[in-house]
Each structure stands twice: as structure tokens, then as C-alpha cells.
Design an enzyme around this catalytic site. Structure first.
Site: not given
Ligand SMILES: NC(=O)c1ccc[n+]([C@@H]2O[C@H](COP(=O)([O-])OP(=O)(O)OC[C@H]3O[C@@H](n4cnc5c(N)ncnc54)[C@H](OP(=O)(O)O)[C@@H]3O)[C@@H](O)[C@H]2O)c1
Length: 259
Positions: A158, A171
Site C-alpha cells: 500500500s 495498517y
Molecule cells: N482498496 C484500496 O484502496 C487499497 C489501497 C492500498 C492497498 N490495498 C490492498 O490491496 C489488497 C486488496 O484490497 P481490497 O480493497 O480489495 O481489500 P478488501 O476487500 O478490504 O480485503 C480483501 C480480502 O481480504 C480478506 N481477509 C482479511 N483478513 C483475512 C484473513 N485473516 N485471512 C484471509 N482473508 C482475509 C477478506 O476476505 P473475506 O471478505 O472473505 O473475509 C477480504 O475480502 C489488500 O491487501 C489491501 O490492503 C487496497
């Protein structure tokens, strides 16, 4: 029930398939960015092993989308903080497809918190999901990845791992740790396994962000939020690039890190 799906994450059919015959494991891939990565890698020819923790219906919908686009997909529930479950997932994956070429550590938590009052339990939960989880899943995947030429690991870090997000202290620290883990792993696992990280800035699934998202868009040189497909493109780059590129962090942030 048909669900609306952002155009930007739909894969282009009939394009080049550089991952034909390969197997990709994507953690936390039920929705949002993980779903876009699954569709994109499937369009590039990979068979997709997709894990979810609690979003079963979303994961099944992602699997339908992959299969509907002609891809092969295998679903499994997995909490990335549980070692026994990780080991079982890797064993079953080996039984199913006999190989693993690419691991995408996408699962992660995101929440705000006040440094002065943040309870230890929330700190531990964040570090467990965002840093220990990718370490454990990578470790368990090493035996299979060592047989790939090259094996590849891509972590979802991130912008918060590069810049200090003071309102998201646990985070931000977890993602900074993940970026350093990327570099340590790249060095420790070369030349057999290539390890890189994609670091998204603001990624939104809504077309007209409001509130804090809108304020962030106003500061972003690209003048928009990223879409899940923008992140998937960066993942595909690391999934297909020269094995000489390792230990790198690719920011997908519309230039926000520059201001
Ligand atoms: N969206 C953004 O703006 C952004 C920005 C920077 C970085 N990122 C990173 O990019 C990745 C994807 O982002 P996103 O926004 O699509 O994420 P998200 O929807 O918030 O999370 C992705 C998935 O992580 C799973 N998760 C959380 N804790 C877990 C655990 N202990 N074991 C297994 N699964 C777990 C959840 O699964 P379930 O729903 O099935 O419980 C969730 O659906 C993440 O690593 C996030 O930190 C996102």
C-alpha cells in the site's frame, strides 16, 4: 441475481495468454481488487485457486465470472493467519493441479485507529492478517513455487507502507513491514523465486467517490481514484515480467505519492 461489475475490471477476451498452463493462488480474492486480479490472470491463461475468509457468496460470484469467461477456478475458504489451514490448502492445491507458479498475497485488513489509544488486540489482528499471513502463505507455498521456472510471489502492499498514515498506524506499519518482507524474500529466495509488491493508493469501486475519498481524488495528480483493474494490470506485469526484476515495489497511486 446479476450483479453490476465495473467495466474496468472485465478482462479482454481473445488477448495474449502468457500464463497458459500456469496456476495462480490468490488469497482474499472474493471481491474488489482480488476479484479483478483473478479475472485478469485468468484472461492471461492462468488457472485460478481463489481463497476467501467470510465472503463466500462474493467468492462464488467471482468463480462464476472466471468460469463464464472460459477460465478454470478452484475455491477454498482460508484464514491466512491459520497455519494448519494454509498447509491443508497447499496440499489440496497440489492434489488438484500438481503445481503452483504464482502466489498473490492479496488478503488484508484496513481500518483507522488512534495511535494513543489503539488496543493491542487490534494491532495484533492487523499485523497477523497483513504481515504474518503473507509470510506464512509464502512459506507454505515455497516447495511448489521452487518447481516453477521462475516461481513468483506478489504481495499487495500500500501507499501506506511507504508514507506514514498517521490515522491508520497499525495498517501503515503492517504494509511497511510487507514491503521490507518483499525485499528480504526477494534476496533470500533468488534465483528460484521472484518476489515483488504492488502498492495501491486510493482504489475505489464507486464511479463518483464522496467524502474523504473525494478529497483524496482532488489531491491526486491523475484526478481520479484508481480502479481494481489498474491494480490488476500491475499484478499482471509482475506475473509476466523478466525474472531479473525482483524485490521491487510498484506504486499504483495516480501520482499521489509525489505530492
Ligand atoms: N482498496 C484500496 O484502496 C487499497 C489501497 C492500498 C492497498 N490495498 C490492498 O490491496 C489488497 C486488496 O484490497 P481490497 O480493497 O480489495 O481489500 P478488501 O476487500 O478490504 O480485503 C480483501 C480480502 O481480504 C480478506 N481477509 C482479511 N483478513 C483475512 C484473513 N485473516 N485471512 C484471509 N482473508 C482475509 C477478506 O476476505 P473475506 O471478505 O472473505 O473475509 C477480504 O475480502 C489488500 O491487501 C489491501 O490492503 C487496497
Amino acid at each position: 441475481m446479476a450483479r453490476k461489475f465495473p467495466q474496468a475490471v472485465l478482462p479482454v477476451s481473445g488477448g495474449p495468454r502468457p500464463l497458459e498452463g500456469q496456476v495462480a493462488l490468490i488469497t482474499g480474492g472474493a471481491r474488489r481488487i482480488g476479484r479483478a486480479i483473478a479475472l485478469d490472470l485468468a484472461a492471461a491463461g492462468a488457472r485460478i485457486a481463489l481463497t476467501y475468509r467470510s465472503s463466500r457468496a462474493d467468492a462464488e460470484h467471482t468463480a462464476e465470472l472466471v468460469a463464464g469467461a472460459g477460465g478454470e477456478v478452484w475455491l477454498r475458504r482460508l484464514d491466512v493467519t491459520r497455519e494448519a489451514a494454509i498447509a491443508a490448502t497447499l496440499r489440496q492445491l497440489e492434489k488438484k493441479w500438481g503445481r503452483l507458479d504464482l502466489l498473490v498475497n492479496n488478503a488484508g485488513l484496513y481500518e483507522a485507529g488512534d495511535l494513543a489509544t489503539l488496543p493491542r488486540a487490534r494491532w495484533d489482528r492487523m499485523l497477523a492478517a497483513n504481515l504474518t499471513g503473507p509470510f506464512l502463505v509464502s512459506q507454505a507455498a515455497l516447495p511448489l513455487l521452487r518447481h516453477a521456472r521462475p516461481g513468483r510471489i506478489i504481495h499487495l502492499a500500500s501507499l501506506g507502507g511507504v508514507h506514514a498514515f498517521s490515522q491508520h498506524p497499525h495498517y501503515s506499519v503492517s504494509k511497511a513491514g510487507l514491503i521490507h518482507l518483499t525485499k528480504v524474500m526477494a534476496r533470500a529466495l533468488a534465483p528460484a523465486i521472484q518476489v515483488n509488491a504492488v502498492a495501491p493508493g486510493l482504489i475505489s469501486t464507486v464511479s463518483a467517490p464522496r467524502g474523504w475519498e473525494a478529497r483524496l481524488v482532488a489531491r491526486t495528480p491523475a484526478r481520479r481514484a484508481g480502479a481494481p483493474g489498474d491494480v490488476a494490470e500491475a499484478v499482471r506485469f509482475f506475473a509476466t515480467c523478466s525474472a531479473f526484476i525482483t524485490g521491487q515495489v510498484l506504486l499504483v497511486d495516480g501520482g499521489l505519492s509525489l505530492v
